[in-house]
Enzyme design. Structure first.
Site, PDB file in Angstrom:
ATOM      1  N   ALA A 275       0.831  -1.202   0.000  1.00  0.00           N
ATOM      2  CA  ALA A 275       0.000   0.000   0.000  1.00  0.00           C
ATOM      3  C   ALA A 275       0.868   1.254   0.000  1.00  0.00           C
ATOM      4  CB  ALA A 275      -0.885  -0.001   1.239  1.00  0.00           C
TER       5      ALA A 275
ATOM      6  N   GLY B  58       0.779  -5.354   1.622  1.00  0.00           N
ATOM      7  CA  GLY B  58      -0.478  -5.664   0.949  1.00  0.00           C
ATOM      8  C   GLY B  58      -0.258  -6.462  -0.326  1.00  0.00           C
TER       9      GLY B  58
ATOM     10  N   GLU C 266      -0.028  -9.937   0.682  1.00  0.00           N
ATOM     11  CA  GLU C 266      -1.353 -10.390   1.153  1.00  0.00           C
ATOM     12  C   GLU C 266      -2.264 -10.736  -0.034  1.00  0.00           C
ATOM     13  OE1 GLU C 266      -1.619  -6.968   3.868  1.00  0.00           O
ATOM     14  OE2 GLU C 266      -2.269  -8.407   5.382  1.00  0.00           O
TER      15      GLU C 266
ATOM     16  N   GLU D 204       4.943  -4.408   7.463  1.00  0.00           N
ATOM     17  CA  GLU D 204       4.062  -3.448   8.131  1.00  0.00           C
ATOM     18  C   GLU D 204       4.540  -3.107   9.532  1.00  0.00           C
ATOM     19  OE1 GLU D 204       3.125  -5.955   6.261  1.00  0.00           O
ATOM     20  OE2 GLU D 204       1.281  -5.539   5.165  1.00  0.00           O
TER      21      GLU D 204
HETATM   22  C1  LIG Z   1      -6.444  -2.069   5.918  1.00  0.00           C
HETATM   23  C2  LIG Z   1      -5.191  -2.738   5.546  1.00  0.00           C
HETATM   24  C3  LIG Z   1      -4.526  -2.170   4.425  1.00  0.00           C
HETATM   25  C4  LIG Z   1      -3.424  -2.513   3.930  1.00  0.00           C
HETATM   26  C5  LIG Z   1      -2.443  -3.481   4.333  1.00  0.00           C
HETATM   27  C6  LIG Z   1      -1.221  -3.214   3.615  1.00  0.00           C
HETATM   28  C7  LIG Z   1      -0.217  -2.530   4.165  1.00  0.00           C
HETATM   29  C8  LIG Z   1       0.996  -2.247   3.396  1.00  0.00           C
HETATM   30  O1  LIG Z   1       1.192  -2.700   2.313  1.00  0.00           O
HETATM   31  S1  LIG Z   1       2.100  -1.214   4.141  1.00  0.00           S
HETATM   32  C9  LIG Z   1       3.405  -1.042   2.956  1.00  0.00           C
HETATM   33  C10 LIG Z   1       4.258  -2.247   2.952  1.00  0.00           C
HETATM   34  N1  LIG Z   1       5.357  -2.052   2.051  1.00  0.00           N
HETATM   35  C11 LIG Z   1       6.535  -1.607   2.422  1.00  0.00           C
HETATM   36  O2  LIG Z   1       6.776  -1.357   3.585  1.00  0.00           O
HETATM   37  C12 LIG Z   1       7.556  -1.462   1.356  1.00  0.00           C
HETATM   38  C13 LIG Z   1       8.288  -0.189   1.519  1.00  0.00           C
HETATM   39  N2  LIG Z   1       9.279  -0.009   0.464  1.00  0.00           N
HETATM   40  C14 LIG Z   1      10.469  -0.599   0.481  1.00  0.00           C
HETATM   41  O3  LIG Z   1      10.794  -1.388   1.314  1.00  0.00           O
HETATM   42  C15 LIG Z   1      11.416  -0.189  -0.584  1.00  0.00           C
HETATM   43  O4  LIG Z   1      11.028   1.043  -1.080  1.00  0.00           O
HETATM   44  C16 LIG Z   1      11.488  -1.201  -1.754  1.00  0.00           C
HETATM   45  C17 LIG Z   1      12.135  -2.501  -1.272  1.00  0.00           C
HETATM   46  C18 LIG Z   1      10.118  -1.488  -2.313  1.00  0.00           C
HETATM   47  C19 LIG Z   1      12.366  -0.603  -2.886  1.00  0.00           C
HETATM   48  O5  LIG Z   1      13.597  -0.181  -2.340  1.00  0.00           O
HETATM   49  P1  LIG Z   1      14.595   0.718  -3.218  1.00  0.00           P
HETATM   50  O6  LIG Z   1      14.718   0.156  -4.553  1.00  0.00           O
HETATM   51  O7  LIG Z   1      15.812   0.919  -2.382  1.00  0.00           O
HETATM   52  O8  LIG Z   1      13.853   2.099  -3.423  1.00  0.00           O
HETATM   53  P2  LIG Z   1      13.420   3.179  -2.335  1.00  0.00           P
HETATM   54  O9  LIG Z   1      13.200   2.570  -1.020  1.00  0.00           O
HETATM   55  O10 LIG Z   1      14.324   4.352  -2.422  1.00  0.00           O
HETATM   56  O11 LIG Z   1      11.977   3.599  -2.894  1.00  0.00           O
HETATM   57  C20 LIG Z   1      11.820   4.296  -4.128  1.00  0.00           C
HETATM   58  C21 LIG Z   1      10.682   5.291  -3.989  1.00  0.00           C
HETATM   59  O12 LIG Z   1       9.442   4.600  -3.800  1.00  0.00           O
HETATM   60  C22 LIG Z   1       8.814   5.048  -2.604  1.00  0.00           C
HETATM   61  N3  LIG Z   1       8.090   3.910  -2.033  1.00  0.00           N
HETATM   62  C23 LIG Z   1       8.474   2.631  -1.976  1.00  0.00           C
HETATM   63  N4  LIG Z   1       7.526   1.880  -1.435  1.00  0.00           N
HETATM   64  C24 LIG Z   1       6.503   2.702  -1.141  1.00  0.00           C
HETATM   65  C25 LIG Z   1       5.220   2.504  -0.556  1.00  0.00           C
HETATM   66  N5  LIG Z   1       4.774   1.280  -0.196  1.00  0.00           N
HETATM   67  N6  LIG Z   1       4.439   3.567  -0.381  1.00  0.00           N
HETATM   68  C26 LIG Z   1       4.831   4.802  -0.762  1.00  0.00           C
HETATM   69  N7  LIG Z   1       6.051   5.056  -1.332  1.00  0.00           N
HETATM   70  C27 LIG Z   1       6.853   4.009  -1.516  1.00  0.00           C
HETATM   71  C28 LIG Z   1       9.976   5.520  -1.742  1.00  0.00           C
HETATM   72  O13 LIG Z   1       9.536   6.421  -0.769  1.00  0.00           O
HETATM   73  C29 LIG Z   1      10.871   6.165  -2.783  1.00  0.00           C
HETATM   74  O14 LIG Z   1      10.341   7.408  -3.164  1.00  0.00           O
HETATM   75  P3  LIG Z   1      10.988   8.753  -2.662  1.00  0.00           P
HETATM   76  O15 LIG Z   1      12.445   8.677  -2.960  1.00  0.00           O
HETATM   77  O16 LIG Z   1      10.269   9.806  -3.398  1.00  0.00           O
HETATM   78  O17 LIG Z   1      10.725   8.812  -1.181  1.00  0.00           O
END
Ligand SMILES: CC/C=C\C/C=C/C(=O)SCCNC(=O)CCNC(=O)[C@H](O)C(C)(C)COP(=O)(O)OP(=O)(O)OC[C@H]1O[C@@H](n2cnc3c(N)ncnc32)[C@H](O)[C@@H]1OP(=O)(O)O
Length: 736
Positions: free
Chosen positions: A71, A111, A114, A134
């Protein structure tokens, strides 16, 4: 077989909520509110597939080689977007009468995973990574993940993944039974083949909600131990404990009731300040990667130089960790010591560290090639540094010695080589002045143990070139560290903010407290280790030498200097006195605590020290008083935060996120409070200011308790949100 993908152009199901990385980024940039469009599209698509008799199976895949990063994290703090109903969609996928196969490439996180758990089959590319992170965002897998995962891979493995949030490689996912198959080639094609193969097979056994949670012979005992372990490791962070409770619900309740419990716990976390702090920390880490200096240098104006070969000078504790870190990152290293005796000692220690690291990596995809002299060479010959791209000097903190080494490097190293000094406080400009190429000199402050700690403070001097900064930042990334670019001042950011904190801790002892009380208060707050245990671990002699060097104690102290005053300000000689009594900390079994043996780790309160403190107070006529936890916390934490405002006002760091990332990753500050500056914003700046004013009035001879002008200004303009703080700094007030 007609193919239905989530992202195929003919279905136009764009993944705004469960998107590949590229899409998530586009979404953030667009500033459009996250809609329920994806959920709707998923629902519509699944219903359409169900109703279309020509559709025999469904395949869910991501876009651009990535399944889903989960998400949109920003959505959790936007009230309107809360509570997106992914769970019911996952249930809808699972209840499909046609087999649904997830084709996992790149990442399937949160998500995203999931969604995959709702599918009847999961196939992954060998390079894919999966996880339920999460918990690291202060949440739990709230789209039914806490109930499905234990049913699929068993309670111990599910608890491990859900309470740590770790990402696991596809190979491990296969071993755990999280995926059915991994492929080296085209995952989508393999998923379609699998879908074709399973058409017509019964789906009941593939629906995780219908499966029982696999039994353990000792489930009760296992959960009891796990509860204790999770609580201990969480150190005050709520999410791991609630994740545990949700998984335990899966072992005790039918699926539907387990889901209700999951939803309740999710709501508790969603509205907690900890989730907001952890989500801030996620973006803060990414924000510091976009470094910029006051002169306007940034990634866009500077390209990193390639580092094909590096050298490390000095194989003490720091040098050993740095060599290990470089080898782990596959960078060939030349390790240099002053003579054979030190070299052999250092070599032995490095080899031991590398062997341990290799053991940890065993079974993983990576291997460590450190017996090959082309990858790791030990020498006492400075000449071998001629062709390296980067040198990291890691000798002990002595300006004269460092300057001598940099003078030599300046003569020997090839013209483009980057010259880094690992220092925790010394002036980068002075070190650079010993060279003919100050533009290539930069501070790289590693944290001990350097192969473990994630933080790398990167300090630019007056002449450091933008490309040198970019190279050091790129190096941090290669070493899997978080690099934070800061300006040059005594102690830089981390240690400079630490000085007032430690100072207050010692003053509290003078006034009546004990090391164990101060440590306990700060450890209860969430610090990994309190200031006195930390000082014993690091060695009291380190600070003693530094204070002697500054003329604060020792033979250079002018006769007649009052014992508890330096330059007209309050000073505590307690740490010096302990060293004079031969108490250096863990290394000789006595410091602020006593230890079972030299090098022992178990700190026990020491009656000798309590007695010594009483005598000290009597000698100096200090009236002992009881100091409560609140005062301990406020004086230690708010003085550190106060210094943080000074750092920002002077332009030493370009934003509060930098300070927070430094403290969370280098100083054991509890991440679930976001870091010192975010914490201050949650306490409220008016309260921080009022408390500092109160303590400053009570201790007028302690300048570091005097509220900083920037803090006062922020309060005066109405306590703006943290993201607006820097806009209240006038250009002229930035020093650099
Ligand atoms: C009611 C229940 C509802 C929902 C349940 C679901 C919950 C969830 O899904 S919570 C989110 C879970 N996901 C994560 O925690 C993943 C987070 N991201 C990462 O771990 C990493 O970004 C990655 C492994 C996906 C990629 O790593 P890397 O290649 O090193 O890139 P960056 O980390 O620099 O990310 C690039 C860019 O993307 C933005 N970003 C990544 N993931 C998300 C996200 N899930 N939501 C919003 N933004 C995301 C990250 O911030 C970077 O952007 P900026 O440089 O502009 O900040």
């Amino acid at each position: 077989m007609p193919r239905f993908t989530l992202t195929g152009s003919h279905t136009s199901l764009s993944l705004d909520l469960f998107a590949d990385l590229h899409k998530v980024k586009a979404l953030l940039a667009s500033a459009e509110p996250v809609s329920g469009a994806v959920l709707q599209a998923l629902e519509d698509g699944l219903k359409k597939a169900g109703a279309d008799s020509s559709v025999k199976a469904v395949m869910i895949c991501g876009e651009n080689g990535k399944f889903s990063a989960g998400a949109d994290i920003r959505g959790f703090s936007a009230p309107k977007k809360r509570g997106g109903a992914l769970g019911p969609i996952v249930s809808l996928i699972e209840s499909s009468e046609k087999p649904v196969v997830a084709a996992i490439e790149g990442v399937a996180l949160g998500g995203g995973l999931e969604v995959a758990l709702g599918c009847h089959y999961r196939i992954a590319h060998a390079k894919a990574r999966m996880g339920l992170p999460e918990v690291t965002l202060g949440l739990l897998p709230g789209a039914e993940g806490t109930q499905r995962l234990p049913r699929l891979i068993g309670v111990p493995a599910a608890l491990d993944m859900i309470t740590t949030g770790k990402h696991i490689p596809a190979t491990e996912a296969l071993k755990l039974g999280l995926v059915d198959e991994i492929v080296e080639e085209n995952t989508i094609e393999a998923a379609i083949r699998l879908a074709n193969k399973v058409i017509g097979q019964p789906l009941g056994p593939r629906r995780l909600s219908l499966k029982p949670v696999p039994k353990l012979p000792n489930m009760e005992a296992f959960l009891r131990d796990a509860a204790v372990r999770v609580k201990r490791q969480a150190r005050g962070c709520l999410a791991p404990e609630l994740c545990f409770q949700a998984v335990r619900a899966a072992t005790e309740l039918p699926f539907a009731e387990g889901l209700r419990r999951e939803r309740e716990l999710f709501q508790v976390l969603l509205s907690s300040g900890q989730a907001r702090a952890l989500q801030y920390a996620f973006f803060a880490e990414r924000a510091v990667h976009r470094w910029a200096t006051p002169t306007g240098a940034s990634w866009s104006s500077a390209a990193p130089q390639p580092v094909r070969r590096a050298a490390v000078i000095g194989l003490g504790t720091m040098g050993r960790g740095i060599v290990t870190s470089l080898v782990k990152a596959n960078i060939p290293v030349v390790a240099l010591e002053q003579d054979l005796e030190y070299l052999n000692k250092g070599r032995k220690a490095v080899m031991l560290l590398l062997e341990r690291e290799a053991m940890k990596m065993e079974g993983g995809a990576q291997t460590l090639d450190f017996h090959n002299p082309a990858r790791l060479q030990f020498t006492v010959d400075f000449d071998l540094l001629r062709d390296v791209d980067l040198v990291i000097e890691a000798v002990f903190e002595n300006m004269a010695l460092k300057k001598e080494i940099f003078h030599k490097l300046s003569k020997i190293c090839k013209p483009g080589a980057l010259l880094c000094t690992n220092t925790s406080a010394l002036n980068i400009d002075e070190i650079a002045s010993a060279t003919s190429r100050p533009q290539q000199v930069i501070g790289t402050h590693f944290f001990s143990p350097a192969h473990v700690m994630r933080l790398l403070e990167i300090i630019y001097g007056r002449h450091t070139s933008p490309s040198a900064i970019a190279t050091a930042m790129q190096l941090a990334k290669t070493l899997k560290k978080v690099g934070v670019v800061v300006g040059n001042c005594f102690g830089f950011v981390g240690n400079r903010m630490m000085f007032p904190y430690v100072e207050q801790a010692v003053f509290l002892l003078e006034e009546g407290s004990r090391p164990e009380a101060v440590d306990q208060a700060l450890e209860d707050f969430g610090f990994k280790i309190g200031p006195f245990r930390m000082s014993d671990l690091a060695g009291l002699d380190v600070g003693w030498r530094s204070r002697q060097g500054q003329g604060l104690t020792g033979p250079s102290l002018p006769a007649g200097t009052p014992a508890r005053q330096r330059h007209g300000q309050r000073y505590s000689p307690l740490p010096d006195l302990l060293c004079e009594h031969g108490r250096f900390g863990q290394k000789n079994a006595k410091g602020w605590y006593q230890y079972e043996k030299a090098g022992g780790r178990t700190a026990t309160p020491d009656p000798w020290l309590h007695n010594f403190l009483s005598q000290y107070r009597d000698t100096h006529g200090i009236k002992t008083r009881f100091i409560d936890q609140e005062e301990i916390l406020e004086r230690c934490l708010f003085s550190l935060i106060n210094e943080g405002f000074a750092v920002l006002a002077e332009g030493i760091a370009s934003g509060p996120e930098h300070l927070d990332v430094i403290y969370v990753n280098g100083y054991g500050w509890p991440k679930h409070t976001g870091g010192p500056m975010f914490y201050a914003s949650t306490v409220g700046l008016p309260r921080v200011l009022a408390k500092l004013q109160k303590y400053s009035e009570a201790h007028p001879d302690v300048p570091r308790l005097r509220p900083n002008a920037f803090l006062k200004k922020l309060v005066a303009v109405g306590n703006p949100p943290i993201k607006e703080w820097m806009s209240y700094l006038s250009q002229q007030s930035a020093k650099l």
